[in-house]
Design a protein around this motif. Structure first.
Motif, PDB file in Angstrom:
ATOM      1  N   UNK A   1       0.841  -1.199   0.000  1.00  0.00           N
ATOM      2  CA  UNK A   1       0.000   0.000   0.000  1.00  0.00           C
ATOM      3  C   UNK A   1       0.876   1.249   0.000  1.00  0.00           C
ATOM      4  N   UNK A   2       0.491   2.182  -0.817  1.00  0.00           N
ATOM      5  CA  UNK A   2       1.280   3.408  -0.998  1.00  0.00           C
ATOM      6  C   UNK A   2       0.439   4.621  -0.634  1.00  0.00           C
ATOM      7  N   UNK A   3       1.082   5.580   0.004  1.00  0.00           N
ATOM      8  CA  UNK A   3       0.469   6.880   0.288  1.00  0.00           C
ATOM      9  C   UNK A   3       1.507   7.922  -0.091  1.00  0.00           C
ATOM     10  N   UNK A   4       1.355   8.501  -1.288  1.00  0.00           N
ATOM     11  CA  UNK A   4       2.389   9.413  -1.795  1.00  0.00           C
ATOM     12  C   UNK A   4       3.671   8.634  -2.016  1.00  0.00           C
ATOM     13  N   UNK A   5       4.756   9.067  -1.365  1.00  0.00           N
ATOM     14  CA  UNK A   5       6.029   8.358  -1.460  1.00  0.00           C
ATOM     15  C   UNK A   5       6.285   7.478  -0.247  1.00  0.00           C
ATOM     16  N   UNK A   6       5.213   7.142   0.489  1.00  0.00           N
ATOM     17  CA  UNK A   6       5.353   6.297   1.671  1.00  0.00           C
ATOM     18  C   UNK A   6       4.728   4.929   1.435  1.00  0.00           C
ATOM     19  N   UNK A   7       5.287   3.946   2.122  1.00  0.00           N
ATOM     20  CA  UNK A   7       4.843   2.559   2.046  1.00  0.00           C
ATOM     21  C   UNK A   7       4.417   2.119   3.443  1.00  0.00           C
ATOM     22  N   UNK A   8       3.307   1.383   3.539  1.00  0.00           N
ATOM     23  CA  UNK A   8       2.865   0.839   4.817  1.00  0.00           C
ATOM     24  C   UNK A   8       3.653  -0.435   5.090  1.00  0.00           C
ATOM     25  N   UNK A   9       4.360  -0.458   6.232  1.00  0.00           N
ATOM     26  CA  UNK A   9       5.242  -1.574   6.573  1.00  0.00           C
ATOM     27  C   UNK A   9       5.067  -1.965   8.036  1.00  0.00           C
ATOM     28  N   UNK A  10       5.533  -3.150   8.361  1.00  0.00           N
ATOM     29  CA  UNK A  10       5.547  -3.630   9.745  1.00  0.00           C
ATOM     30  C   UNK A  10       6.983  -3.592  10.255  1.00  0.00           C
ATOM     31  N   UNK A  11       7.137  -3.244  11.524  1.00  0.00           N
ATOM     32  CA  UNK A  11       8.461  -3.190  12.139  1.00  0.00           C
ATOM     33  C   UNK A  11       8.959  -4.607  12.435  1.00  0.00           C
ATOM     34  N   UNK A  12      10.271  -4.813  12.235  1.00  0.00           N
ATOM     35  CA  UNK A  12      10.943  -6.073  12.544  1.00  0.00           C
ATOM     36  C   UNK A  12      11.983  -5.768  13.617  1.00  0.00           C
ATOM     37  N   UNK A  13      11.953  -6.548  14.698  1.00  0.00           N
ATOM     38  CA  UNK A  13      12.849  -6.310  15.828  1.00  0.00           C
ATOM     39  C   UNK A  13      13.762  -7.500  16.068  1.00  0.00           C
ATOM     40  N   UNK A  14      14.957  -7.207  16.578  1.00  0.00           N
ATOM     41  CA  UNK A  14      15.889  -8.241  17.024  1.00  0.00           C
ATOM     42  C   UNK A  14      15.424  -8.756  18.377  1.00  0.00           C
ATOM     43  N   UNK A  15      16.031  -9.828  18.851  1.00  0.00           N
ATOM     44  CA  UNK A  15      15.666 -10.415  20.135  1.00  0.00           C
ATOM     45  C   UNK A  15      15.774  -9.412  21.283  1.00  0.00           C
ATOM     46  N   UNK A  16      16.718  -8.470  21.175  1.00  0.00           N
ATOM     47  CA  UNK A  16      16.913  -7.491  22.254  1.00  0.00           C
ATOM     48  C   UNK A  16      15.977  -6.285  22.142  1.00  0.00           C
ATOM     49  N   UNK A  17      15.056  -6.325  21.177  1.00  0.00           N
ATOM     50  CA  UNK A  17      14.085  -5.248  21.030  1.00  0.00           C
ATOM     51  C   UNK A  17      14.471  -4.151  20.061  1.00  0.00           C
ATOM     52  N   UNK A  18      15.719  -4.157  19.577  1.00  0.00           N
ATOM     53  CA  UNK A  18      16.153  -3.146  18.603  1.00  0.00           C
ATOM     54  C   UNK A  18      15.382  -3.289  17.303  1.00  0.00           C
ATOM     55  N   UNK A  19      15.012  -2.149  16.715  1.00  0.00           N
ATOM     56  CA  UNK A  19      14.391  -2.152  15.394  1.00  0.00           C
ATOM     57  C   UNK A  19      15.481  -2.472  14.374  1.00  0.00           C
ATOM     58  N   UNK A  20      15.318  -3.564  13.642  1.00  0.00           N
ATOM     59  CA  UNK A  20      16.315  -3.932  12.640  1.00  0.00           C
ATOM     60  C   UNK A  20      15.872  -3.562  11.236  1.00  0.00           C
ATOM     61  N   UNK A  21      14.569  -3.391  11.039  1.00  0.00           N
ATOM     62  CA  UNK A  21      14.077  -3.038   9.722  1.00  0.00           C
ATOM     63  C   UNK A  21      12.573  -3.076   9.667  1.00  0.00           C
ATOM     64  N   UNK A  22      12.074  -2.960   8.454  1.00  0.00           N
ATOM     65  CA  UNK A  22      10.634  -2.995   8.200  1.00  0.00           C
ATOM     66  C   UNK A  22      10.384  -3.845   6.962  1.00  0.00           C
ATOM     67  N   UNK A  23       9.152  -4.369   6.862  1.00  0.00           N
ATOM     68  CA  UNK A  23       8.791  -5.139   5.677  1.00  0.00           C
ATOM     69  C   UNK A  23       7.308  -4.970   5.401  1.00  0.00           C
TER      70      UNK A  23
END
Length: 155
Positions: free
Chosen positions: A18-40
């Motif tokens: 899904x796109x809104x302008x130049x933005x994409x709707x994504x879900x956050x992906x976290x490492x075991x320690x809670x750090x945000x590692x990325x989105x997908x």
């Protein structure tokens, strides 16, 4: 926080773009320690006997309570990745989709739940803010370039 590891098998997934302008709707992906590692992109695993497009529609209904409109055929990407030291392997059907009009207007981020009950955060991310120093990585690798090329080619 739930610990997740990729299974030792090839998984087939359908993901929505899904796109809104130049933005994409994504879900956050976290490492075991809670750090945000990325989105997908959001979506899920294709069940045996289920078409990828049907999976995508089902997953958005289950997770967000909405019916998306599929805007075109998928791009198919093979994704071999490493998560917390374990190799994962996916074949991804990436579909351009539209959310119902007005849905999530004014919301930059919100919580949804996976089938198992795990809480996840979805948010709108500007494509240019992904895969850059200080910004989250967009998974699968190479998706930003595919999207940028497609979006730049639009009239």
């Amino acid at each position: 926080m739930t610990v997740w590891r990729p299974p030792a098998e090839i998984r087939v997934k359908a993901l929505g773009l899904p796109r809104r302008g130049d933005s994409l709707l994504v879900a956050e992906i976290h490492a075991d320690d809670g750090r945000l590692t990325g989105v997908r992109p959001l979506g899920g695993s294709v069940a045996f006997g289920e078409r990828a497009e049907d999976t995508l529609i089902r997953e958005f209904e289950e997770e967000l309570g909405i019916t998306v409109t599929v805007l075109g055929g998928p791009r198919v990407v093979e994704n071999i990745f490493l998560h917390e030291g374990q190799v994962g392997h996916e074949v991804l059907f990436l579909f351009p989709v539209a959310l119902p009009p007005g849905r999530f207007d004014g919301q930059e981020r919100f919580v949804f739940h996976e089938d198992c009950g795990t809480a996840c955060v979805a948010r709108w991310c500007d494509l240019d803010g992904l895969d850059v120093p200080g910004g989250p990585e967009l998974f699968p690798a190479g998706l930003k370039a595919l999207l940028r090329a497609a979006w730049d080619a639009e009239p």
